[in-house]
Each structure stands twice: as structure tokens, then as C-alpha cells.
Design a protein around this motif. Structure first.
Motif, mmCIF file in Angstrom:
data_model
loop_
_atom_site.group_PDB
_atom_site.id
_atom_site.type_symbol
_atom_site.label_atom_id
_atom_site.label_comp_id
_atom_site.label_asym_id
_atom_site.label_seq_id
_atom_site.Cartn_x
_atom_site.Cartn_y
_atom_site.Cartn_z
ATOM 1 N N ARG A 119 -17.203 -15.157 9.841
ATOM 2 C CA ARG A 119 -15.821 -14.705 9.994
ATOM 3 C C ARG A 119 -14.890 -15.887 10.244
ATOM 4 N NH1 ARG A 119 -18.491 -10.576 12.838
ATOM 5 N NH2 ARG A 119 -18.036 -11.550 14.841
ATOM 6 N N GLY A 122 -14.139 -17.440 7.087
ATOM 7 C CA GLY A 122 -13.187 -16.589 6.381
ATOM 8 C C GLY A 122 -11.767 -16.781 6.884
ATOM 9 N N ARG A 126 -8.775 -18.028 4.513
ATOM 10 C CA ARG A 126 -7.677 -17.094 4.234
ATOM 11 C C ARG A 126 -6.338 -17.592 4.771
ATOM 12 N NH1 ARG A 126 -9.903 -12.952 6.082
ATOM 13 N NH2 ARG A 126 -10.569 -12.055 4.106
ATOM 14 N N GLU A 211 -11.143 -6.363 10.192
ATOM 15 C CA GLU A 211 -11.740 -7.327 9.259
ATOM 16 C C GLU A 211 -13.013 -6.763 8.634
ATOM 17 O OE1 GLU A 211 -11.994 -10.872 7.118
ATOM 18 O OE2 GLU A 211 -10.378 -10.035 8.317
ATOM 19 N N VAL A 215 -13.701 -5.972 4.628
ATOM 20 C CA VAL A 215 -14.826 -6.521 3.876
ATOM 21 C C VAL A 215 -15.622 -5.410 3.200
ATOM 22 C CG1 VAL A 215 -17.022 -7.744 4.092
ATOM 23 C CG2 VAL A 215 -14.998 -8.598 5.287
ATOM 24 N N GLY A 224 -13.898 -13.751 -2.922
ATOM 25 C CA GLY A 224 -13.411 -13.833 -1.535
ATOM 26 C C GLY A 224 -12.025 -14.402 -1.501
#
Length: 231
Positions: A119, A122, A126, A211, A215, A224
Motif C-alpha cells: 500500500r 501504491g 499514485r 483503498e 483495489v 495500476g
């Protein structure tokens, strides 16, 4: 003579403290406990299970003049301890990541830690470095893993230091003052400490739940998140 026999009071106190219970930690160690717990949670991978959110909120509540429980803390001490603990911890985690890299995470067998690392990556992909470092403060486990991960991925030291200070102060001061404001405005609010702490924990887990839902709803095989320019 054993250490337990030599210091029976200290041994009994340590055994009685529940490290997962914010009230127990604060009753035993006060503001010092806030600094130590936040340092461990943000700087050491072994601290991913510690109750940072509930600890800050509870500490702020126990500083309010309207509380009548056995534990009463001084707001300036708690704010200072919280800021020092989290800022020093995050910087320590970053430099551990720079030195040890991903090998630290690979050696761990904790499933939650590896999920947190995924995470955290990620977040960095992001939102970019600045926003990810700030937002990670508000997500349990991610705020533990992102600091060494940022070091391992080569996030510039100046960038990390600037935004970890901003995020750390926003998180620690915000939650502590929120608890203080509630305690000062509602008489005897500390009588409802357990449900209040449970509510804080649920709110702190909300970003993680969102989150995970995002996903799961993503179509299988879909790409992604794409890193923003300059991240």
C-alpha cells in the motif's frame, strides 16, 4: 538475585501495561509513553501494531480540564512528546531504509507488514512523494512502512524531511488537540473513553478500507496507478 526479584514494583508495572491499550500506556508512562510509542510506530518496523491514533486522541482528552479520571496529563508536554517522537521516528525509519533497503522487509514474516509495504508503494506511485508522505500519517501500518520504504526507493532526503515534518505535525497536533477540544467541551467525557477510542480507531481505518475496496473493484488485469510527472 534476578532482576524481577530486585525490582518487584517495576516488574509488576511492566507486566500490567497493555501496549495495545492507549489508556494503559498513558497511565503507566504519561507523556514519555507517547514519545516512545510514536517513535517505535513510525521509525521501527516492529512497531506497526502500536495504537498511534488512539494514543494521541486519548492523551489529548486526558489533558482537558474537565476530565475527572485518575490520569491527567499536561497538554504542552504531550504535544512536545508527540511531535518529537513521530518526527524523530520517521527520520530514523528513512535512514534505516537508506542503509538496509528492501532486505529489511523481505526478512519479515508479518503479513500485515508486507501488505502495508504494498500500500505504501501504491501511495508513492499514485500521489507522488510529497502528498504520499503526508497522507501516510493517517493510515495505520502504512505510516510505519512508508518511511523506510522511502529511504530504500531513494526519495530525496530534503523532500522526505520537509514533508514528513508537515505530515507529522498535522497528524500529531491535530489528533491531540481534537481529543483536548472534546474533553474540554463535554463534562466528564473521559467516562466514555472506551467507545470514543474505538470510534477513533474505526475512523483511522477508514482510508485503508476505502483503498481495499478500490483495489477489489478494479478490473482484473487493469493497470495500476501511473506515477505523476516528477514523482
Amino acid at each position: 538475585m534476578s532482576a524481577a526479584a530486585a525490582f518487584p514494583q517495576v516488574t509488576a508495572m511492566v507486566q500490567a501495561v497493555n501496549v495495545l491499550d492507549a489508556g494503559s500506556l498513558l497511565a503507566a508512562f504519561g507523556a514519555l509513553g507517547v514519545a516512545v510509542v510514536l517513535f517505535a510506530e513510525t521509525g521501527l518496523l516492529i512497531g506497526f501494531f502500536l495504537p498511534g491514533d488512539s494514543l494521541l486522541f486519548t492523551a489529548g482528552l486526558l489533558c482537558a480540564p474537565g476530565t475527572t479520571g485518575a490520569v491527567h496529563l499536561a497538554l504542552p508536554q504531550v504535544l512536545t512528546a508527540a511531535a518529537v517522537g513521530t518526527l524523530a521516528g520517521s527520520q530514523t525509519g528513512y535512514w534505516i531504509g537508506r542503509r538496509g533497503g528492501r532486505a529489511l522487509l523481505v526478512r519479515s514474516r508479518a503479513r500485515r507488514l508486507h501488505e502495508g509495504a504494498a500500500r505504501a508503494e501504491g501511495f508513492l506511485a499514485r500521489y507522488g512523494h510529497a502528498k504520499a508522505i503526508v497522507l501516510a500519517r493517517f493510515v495505520p501500518v502504512v505510516r510505519t512502512v512508508l518511511n523506510p520504504l522511502a529511504g530504500a526507493l531513494g526519495v530525496p532526503a530534503r523532500t522526505f524531511a520537509l514533508w514528513q515534518i508537515a505530515g507529522g505535525l498535522l497528524w500529531t497536533l491535530g489528533l491531540t488537540l481534537a481529543g483536548y477540544a472534546l474533553g474540554a467541551s463535554v463534562p466528564n467525557v473521559d467516562r466514555y473513553l472506551l467507545p470514543l477510542v474505538a470510534l477513533v480507531v474505526l475512523v483511522s481505518l477508514a482510508p485503508l478500507a476505502v483503498e481495499l475496496l478500490r483495489v477489489r473493484r478494479r478490473p482484473e488485469g487493469a493497470p495500476g496507478p501511473t506515477p505523476p510527472p516528477g514523482a
